[in-house]
Design an enzyme around this catalytic site. Structure first.
Site, PDB file in Angstrom:
ATOM      1  N   LYS A  96      20.468   9.096  12.326  1.00 48.75           N
ATOM      2  CA  LYS A  96      21.430   9.699  11.381  1.00 48.75           C
ATOM      3  C   LYS A  96      22.772   9.937  12.067  1.00 48.75           C
ATOM      4  O   LYS A  96      23.830   9.623  11.527  1.00 48.75           O
ATOM      5  CB  LYS A  96      20.814  11.007  10.857  1.00 48.75           C
ATOM      6  CG  LYS A  96      21.636  11.823   9.907  1.00 48.75           C
ATOM      7  CD  LYS A  96      22.303  13.034  10.514  1.00 48.75           C
ATOM      8  CE  LYS A  96      21.431  14.014  11.222  1.00 48.75           C
ATOM      9  NZ  LYS A  96      22.131  15.192  11.777  1.00 48.75           N
ATOM     10  N   LYS A 100      30.856  15.805  18.576  1.00 48.18           N
ATOM     11  CA  LYS A 100      29.403  15.600  18.555  1.00 48.18           C
ATOM     12  C   LYS A 100      29.084  14.103  18.399  1.00 48.18           C
ATOM     13  O   LYS A 100      28.136  13.588  19.020  1.00 48.18           O
ATOM     14  CB  LYS A 100      28.790  16.416  17.422  1.00 48.18           C
ATOM     15  CG  LYS A 100      27.306  16.186  17.201  1.00 48.18           C
ATOM     16  CD  LYS A 100      26.410  16.848  18.226  1.00 48.18           C
ATOM     17  CE  LYS A 100      24.979  16.371  18.053  1.00 48.18           C
ATOM     18  NZ  LYS A 100      23.952  17.311  18.368  1.00 48.18           N
ATOM     19  N   THR A 103      24.640  18.857  12.278  1.00 46.02           N
ATOM     20  CA  THR A 103      25.415  17.680  12.688  1.00 46.02           C
ATOM     21  C   THR A 103      25.626  16.823  11.448  1.00 46.02           C
ATOM     22  O   THR A 103      24.667  16.256  10.908  1.00 46.02           O
ATOM     23  CB  THR A 103      24.655  16.870  13.762  1.00 46.02           C
ATOM     24  OG1 THR A 103      24.446  17.694  14.900  1.00 46.02           O
ATOM     25  CG2 THR A 103      25.460  15.644  14.171  1.00 46.02           C
TER      26      THR A 103
HETATM   27  P1  NAP Z   1      14.432  20.045  11.286  1.00 46.72           P
HETATM   28  O1  NAP Z   1      13.483  20.764  12.173  1.00 46.72           O
HETATM   29  O2  NAP Z   1      14.019  18.760  10.648  1.00 46.72           O
HETATM   30  O3  NAP Z   1      14.894  21.107  10.166  1.00 46.72           O
HETATM   31  C1  NAP Z   1      15.772  20.737   9.141  1.00 46.72           C
HETATM   32  C2  NAP Z   1      16.135  21.977   8.338  1.00 46.72           C
HETATM   33  O4  NAP Z   1      17.054  21.577   7.294  1.00 46.72           O
HETATM   34  C3  NAP Z   1      14.927  22.606   7.632  1.00 46.72           C
HETATM   35  O5  NAP Z   1      15.110  24.003   7.596  1.00 46.72           O
HETATM   36  C4  NAP Z   1      15.021  21.994   6.238  1.00 46.72           C
HETATM   37  O6  NAP Z   1      14.382  22.746   5.250  1.00 46.72           O
HETATM   38  C5  NAP Z   1      16.525  22.032   6.053  1.00 46.72           C
HETATM   39  N1  NAP Z   1      16.990  21.148   4.967  1.00 46.72           N
HETATM   40  C6  NAP Z   1      17.012  19.796   4.973  1.00 46.72           C
HETATM   41  N2  NAP Z   1      17.530  19.338   3.814  1.00 46.72           N
HETATM   42  C7  NAP Z   1      17.840  20.432   3.072  1.00 46.72           C
HETATM   43  C8  NAP Z   1      18.413  20.627   1.798  1.00 46.72           C
HETATM   44  N3  NAP Z   1      18.789  19.584   1.028  1.00 46.72           N
HETATM   45  N4  NAP Z   1      18.594  21.886   1.355  1.00 46.72           N
HETATM   46  C9  NAP Z   1      18.227  22.952   2.127  1.00 46.72           C
HETATM   47  N5  NAP Z   1      17.687  22.833   3.342  1.00 46.72           N
HETATM   48  C10 NAP Z   1      17.495  21.597   3.809  1.00 46.72           C
HETATM   49  O7  NAP Z   1      15.808  19.693  12.036  1.00 46.72           O
HETATM   50  P2  NAP Z   1      16.467  20.379  13.321  1.00 46.72           P
HETATM   51  O8  NAP Z   1      15.972  19.676  14.528  1.00 46.72           O
HETATM   52  O9  NAP Z   1      16.346  21.857  13.199  1.00 46.72           O
HETATM   53  O10 NAP Z   1      17.985  19.916  13.112  1.00 46.72           O
HETATM   54  C11 NAP Z   1      18.904  20.651  12.299  1.00 46.72           C
HETATM   55  C12 NAP Z   1      20.322  20.120  12.598  1.00 46.72           C
HETATM   56  O11 NAP Z   1      20.607  20.304  13.999  1.00 46.72           O
HETATM   57  C13 NAP Z   1      20.477  18.621  12.314  1.00 46.72           C
HETATM   58  O12 NAP Z   1      21.756  18.368  11.795  1.00 46.72           O
HETATM   59  C14 NAP Z   1      20.306  17.985  13.700  1.00 46.72           C
HETATM   60  O13 NAP Z   1      20.956  16.733  13.807  1.00 46.72           O
HETATM   61  C15 NAP Z   1      20.957  19.049  14.582  1.00 46.72           C
HETATM   62  N6  NAP Z   1      20.500  19.047  15.997  1.00 46.72           N
HETATM   63  C16 NAP Z   1      19.169  18.954  16.307  1.00 46.72           C
HETATM   64  C17 NAP Z   1      18.802  18.955  17.648  1.00 46.72           C
HETATM   65  C18 NAP Z   1      17.346  18.853  18.084  1.00 46.72           C
HETATM   66  O14 NAP Z   1      17.084  18.663  19.293  1.00 46.72           O
HETATM   67  N7  NAP Z   1      16.391  18.984  17.186  1.00 46.72           N
HETATM   68  C19 NAP Z   1      19.765  19.044  18.666  1.00 46.72           C
HETATM   69  C20 NAP Z   1      21.096  19.165  18.298  1.00 46.72           C
HETATM   70  C21 NAP Z   1      21.460  19.166  16.964  1.00 46.72           C
HETATM   71  P3  NAP Z   1      12.831  22.476   4.879  1.00 46.72           P
HETATM   72  O15 NAP Z   1      12.033  23.308   5.851  1.00 46.72           O
HETATM   73  O16 NAP Z   1      12.716  22.924   3.474  1.00 46.72           O
HETATM   74  O17 NAP Z   1      12.588  20.987   5.030  1.00 46.72           O
END
Ligand code: NAP
Length: 301
Positions: free
Chosen positions: A247, A179, A104
């Site tokens: 965010k 979104k 997102t």
């Molecule tokens: P998360 O568990 O915090 O994981 C974030 C991921 O992004 C990790 O693999 C992290 O790597 C990677 N990352 C962050 N900065 C980076 C960079 N500069 N270079 C390379 N990798 C990087 O987050 P998530 O919940 O999976 O969310 C991922 C996306 O989906 C976000 O945009 C979020 O808004 C969206 N989303 C989340 C949900 C939810 O319920 N969680 C629902 C809908 C949409 P590291 O392991 O190295 O930190």
């Protein structure tokens, strides 16, 4: 006798194996895709090895030979890094590799990245998801897709292995705009339910009975049904982090400002979430908005 493994349906590079990405990559592997994973921090999502997912050391290495590359990282600059930093996607992708960005991010980021990729002969669709970690695990995500129709059709089998409701909503960036609308509506819904629960507590009502009674009427919502219990207990185990919704509201409020749309409820929710993050609750579930409303009503004094 064991069942034959599912036939290979093409190679997918999956970049970003966090809460969402790890579960989505697992579903791609279960659906018969050959998945090559990459994550910035080594050792995340070790369970994917049991599903035959091989890990690469860089995004460039992961996309070598892939038909499709899926990205699922936190924010706009993070997608830019995965695509264009040294060792990034553009160093390894074939011209016919389609990039699907499920993160997102700001719609303007999608426009910028798609244009820069096009200069190198590469194509991208934006495909942000909704449905939380449960939806990612169960392959029931709702996915809003922006891009050229042919690219969206190319992406569809991959998206269908991760989600249930997949809608092509317009050109590149349109998925991110939808979104943003989704996150704005969630801000109002969570705040409304939090206020209702606090009022019910203050009025000395049986809150569980109230939630059941309201469930058949116009105030019914997924948030009321699934998150009011956390607000009552004042305990917020993780589904979707406050910091990630904060965010997303920054993206929505920025888009609104560019377009002359006024979003007072989202602005209020953003302020309350800023306070939650500042006081150490950024990793709580988003239903922790009730923590702020409870505090204003001196419920937890
Ligand atoms: P998360 O568990 O915090 O994981 C974030 C991921 O992004 C990790 O693999 C992290 O790597 C990677 N990352 C962050 N900065 C980076 C960079 N500069 N270079 C390379 N990798 C990087 O987050 P998530 O919940 O999976 O969310 C991922 C996306 O989906 C976000 O945009 C979020 O808004 C969206 N989303 C989340 C949900 C939810 O319920 N969680 C629902 C809908 C949409 P590291 O392991 O190295 O930190």
């Amino acid at each position: 006798m064991t069942a034959d493994p599912a036939p290979v349906r093409g190679r997918v590079a999956f970049l970003g194996l966090g809460t969402m990405g790890a579960a989505m990559a697992a579903n791609l592997a279960r659906a018969g895709f050959e998945v090559v994973g990459w994550n910035r921090t080594l050792g995340r999502a070790p369970e994917l090895a049991d599903l035959g997912v091989v890990m690469a050391e860089t995004p460039a290495e992961a996309v070598g030979g892939a038909d499709v590359a899926v990205i699922c990282v936190s924010d706009t600059p993070d997608v830019e890094a995965v695509l264009f930093a040294p060792g990034g996607v553009v160093e390894g992708a074939r011209p016919d590799t389609l990039i699907i960005d499920c993160s997102t991010i700001a719609p303007s980021g999608s426009w910028d990245f798609a244009a820069r990729l096009a200069e190198r002969g590469l194509r991208m669709v934006d495909a942000p998801v909704s449905g939380g970690s449960e939806g990612a695990r169960n392959a029931t995500l709702t996915i809003f897709v922006g891009g050229d129709a042919a690219d969206v059709e190319h992406a569809r089998p991959v998206l269908a292995a991760m989600g249930r409701t997949i809608t092509h909503v317009g050109p590149i960036g349109a998925g991110q705009a939808v979104k943003a609308v989704n996150q704005v509506i969630l801000a109002g819904t969570y705040l409304g339910v939090a206020e209702g629960i606090v009022l019910a507590i203050k009025a000395g009502l049986d809150v569980e009975q109230v939630v059941g009674a309201l469930g058949g009427g116009a105030a019914q919502s997924w948030v009321l049904a699934n998150r009011s219990g956390r607000m009552l207990d004042n305990d917020y185990p993780l589904g979707f982090k406050v910091s990630l919704h904060r965010k997303d509201l920054a993206i929505a409020l920025d888009l609104a400002a560019q377009l002359g749309a006024v979003l007072p409820v989202s602005a209020l929710a953003a302020q309350l979430e800023t306070g939650l993050v500042a006081s150490g609750h950024g990793d709580d579930d988003m239903s922790a908005l009730a923590r702020a409303i409870r505090a204003l009503s001196a419920l937890d004094a």
